[in-house]
Design a protein around this motif. Structure first.
Motif, mmCIF file in Angstrom:
data_model
loop_
_atom_site.group_PDB
_atom_site.id
_atom_site.type_symbol
_atom_site.label_atom_id
_atom_site.label_comp_id
_atom_site.label_asym_id
_atom_site.label_seq_id
_atom_site.Cartn_x
_atom_site.Cartn_y
_atom_site.Cartn_z
ATOM 1 N N ALA A 37 13.373 -15.684 0.738
ATOM 2 C CA ALA A 37 13.417 -15.357 2.124
ATOM 3 C C ALA A 37 14.026 -13.870 2.217
ATOM 4 C CB ALA A 37 14.180 -16.197 3.075
ATOM 5 N N GLY A 38 13.406 -12.965 3.012
ATOM 6 C CA GLY A 38 13.949 -11.647 2.926
ATOM 7 C C GLY A 38 13.288 -10.796 2.045
ATOM 8 N N PHE A 39 12.489 -10.970 0.958
ATOM 9 C CA PHE A 39 12.018 -10.305 -0.044
ATOM 10 C C PHE A 39 10.539 -9.905 0.589
ATOM 11 C CE2 PHE A 39 9.705 -9.396 -4.102
ATOM 12 C CZ PHE A 39 10.396 -8.401 -4.406
ATOM 13 N N ASP A 40 10.093 -8.625 0.508
ATOM 14 C CA ASP A 40 8.822 -8.129 1.086
ATOM 15 C C ASP A 40 8.362 -7.426 -0.137
ATOM 16 O OD1 ASP A 40 6.622 -6.493 2.069
ATOM 17 O OD2 ASP A 40 7.518 -6.409 3.904
ATOM 18 N N LEU A 41 7.506 -8.390 -0.936
ATOM 19 C CA LEU A 41 6.803 -7.710 -1.963
ATOM 20 C C LEU A 41 5.781 -6.283 -1.901
ATOM 21 C CD1 LEU A 41 6.217 -8.055 -5.271
ATOM 22 C CD2 LEU A 41 4.348 -9.445 -4.720
ATOM 23 N N LEU A 42 5.161 -6.408 -0.761
ATOM 24 C CA LEU A 42 4.254 -5.229 -0.926
ATOM 25 C C LEU A 42 4.845 -4.056 -0.767
ATOM 26 C CD1 LEU A 42 1.335 -4.224 -1.140
ATOM 27 C CD2 LEU A 42 0.930 -5.032 1.672
ATOM 28 N N ASN A 43 5.945 -4.145 0.552
ATOM 29 C CA ASN A 43 6.647 -2.925 0.867
ATOM 30 C C ASN A 43 7.662 -2.392 -0.343
ATOM 31 O OD1 ASN A 43 5.791 -1.576 3.382
ATOM 32 N ND2 ASN A 43 6.257 -3.814 4.017
ATOM 33 N N ALA A 82 5.202 6.781 -0.227
ATOM 34 C CA ALA A 82 6.397 6.607 0.797
ATOM 35 C C ALA A 82 5.777 6.334 2.237
ATOM 36 C CB ALA A 82 7.255 7.710 0.834
ATOM 37 N N ASN A 83 4.627 7.255 2.308
ATOM 38 C CA ASN A 83 3.975 7.007 3.844
ATOM 39 C C ASN A 83 3.143 5.771 3.910
ATOM 40 O OD1 ASN A 83 4.793 9.456 4.713
ATOM 41 N ND2 ASN A 83 2.798 10.522 3.726
ATOM 42 N N ARG A 84 3.121 4.897 2.657
ATOM 43 C CA ARG A 84 2.564 3.566 2.956
ATOM 44 C C ARG A 84 3.638 2.536 3.353
ATOM 45 N NH1 ARG A 84 -2.637 2.661 1.522
ATOM 46 N NH2 ARG A 84 -2.206 0.612 0.472
ATOM 47 N N VAL A 85 4.626 2.840 3.244
ATOM 48 C CA VAL A 85 5.599 1.521 3.456
ATOM 49 C C VAL A 85 5.976 1.538 4.942
ATOM 50 C CG1 VAL A 85 8.347 1.386 3.025
ATOM 51 C CG2 VAL A 85 6.983 2.446 1.227
ATOM 52 N N ASP A 86 6.015 0.242 5.054
ATOM 53 C CA ASP A 86 6.166 -0.075 6.559
ATOM 54 C C ASP A 86 7.645 0.248 6.870
ATOM 55 O OD1 ASP A 86 6.826 -1.156 9.069
ATOM 56 O OD2 ASP A 86 5.846 -3.108 8.709
ATOM 57 N N ARG A 87 7.895 1.173 7.767
ATOM 58 C CA ARG A 87 9.369 1.555 7.915
ATOM 59 C C ARG A 87 10.026 0.598 8.859
ATOM 60 N NH1 ARG A 87 6.753 5.082 5.810
ATOM 61 N NH2 ARG A 87 7.074 7.349 5.599
ATOM 62 N N SER A 88 9.466 -0.410 9.454
ATOM 63 C CA SER A 88 10.188 -1.366 10.025
ATOM 64 C C SER A 88 10.363 -2.658 9.130
ATOM 65 C CB SER A 88 9.248 -1.902 11.428
ATOM 66 O OG SER A 88 8.143 -2.666 10.995
ATOM 67 N N ALA A 89 10.007 -2.596 7.847
ATOM 68 C CA ALA A 89 10.154 -3.729 7.103
ATOM 69 C C ALA A 89 11.673 -3.720 6.334
ATOM 70 C CB ALA A 89 9.028 -3.736 6.010
ATOM 71 N N THR A 90 12.148 -4.806 6.033
ATOM 72 C CA THR A 90 13.164 -5.020 5.092
ATOM 73 C C THR A 90 13.022 -6.090 4.008
ATOM 74 O OG1 THR A 90 14.589 -4.984 7.396
ATOM 75 C CG2 THR A 90 15.507 -5.949 5.207
#
Length: 199
Positions: A158-164, A187-195
């Motif tokens: 839980a909490g690990f976002d592989l794609l980002n 960097a522009n492809r990273v979801d800024r709201s992701a953790t």
């Protein structure tokens, strides 16, 4: 895959943060442990058998080796469904690239394709960062082409976002390699709201 995550997220990543942090003076060695004090002093007096340095080296190559076995195994096992294979290859590729990048941060030369049967062939750290970036680009493309299934998602903590995480590390390693256009694109492809957290 679960064991690889545990090994990297616990031992290997801790070694990366502590060893490079003390060497770069981001962390202070306020301890009676000689290995950390030697790292803090640095220079020619640093023993080549320093436990922190050798542990860092060993843990990253253990991660690299395990990740490579996961990638190869997922692709060679005929009974693995494509959605599970995609996830396992992307996860293995992420950790493989993370280990190569960590080695390039800590050492001037890196063996990006180590083998237990042949002498290691080393590349300079810039080339190692480029290898890591290419591994991550491939992982991202595979994951997007065949989104992983629930069986794969169940092995992620839980909490690990592989794609980002793939995208962020791709940007970071491209930046270290001096590939600024690649770094900006990633960097522009990273979801800024992701953790994303190493659990």
């Amino acid at each position: 895959a679960v064991g690889m995550q545990r090994q990297y997220n616990g031992a290997a990543y801790a070694n990366l943060v502590l060893t490079t942090g003390i060497t770069s003076r981001e962390l202070a060695a306020d301890t009676p442990f000689a290995t950390l004090l030697d790292l803090d002093a640095g220079g020619v007096g640093l023993d080549t058998n320093n436990a922190n340095v050798t542990g860092y080296f060993r843990e990253m190559y253990q991660t690299l080796s395990t990740a490579s076995r996961i990638i190869d195994g997922a692709q060679q096992t005929e009974t693995v469904e494509p959605e599970l294979e995609s996830g396992l290859v992307a996860l293995g590729s992420f950790y493989r690239a993370a280990a190569i990048g960590a080695l390039a941060i800590g050492f001037s030369e890196v063996a990006t394709e180590p083998s237990p049967d042949e002498p290691a062939s080393y590349v300079n750290r810039i080339e190692a960062f480029r290898v890591a970036t290419a591994v991550l680009a491939d992982a991202e493309a595979r994951r997007e082409a065949t989104p992983p299934n629930a069986a794969f998602e169940a092995i992620l903590p839980a909490g690990f976002d592989l794609l980002n995480s793939i995208r962020a590390y791709r940007a970071r390693f491209a930046l270290f390699a001096g590939d600024f256009d690649e770094a900006l694109t990633a960097a522009n492809r990273v979801d800024r709201s992701a953790t994303s957290v190493f659990v």
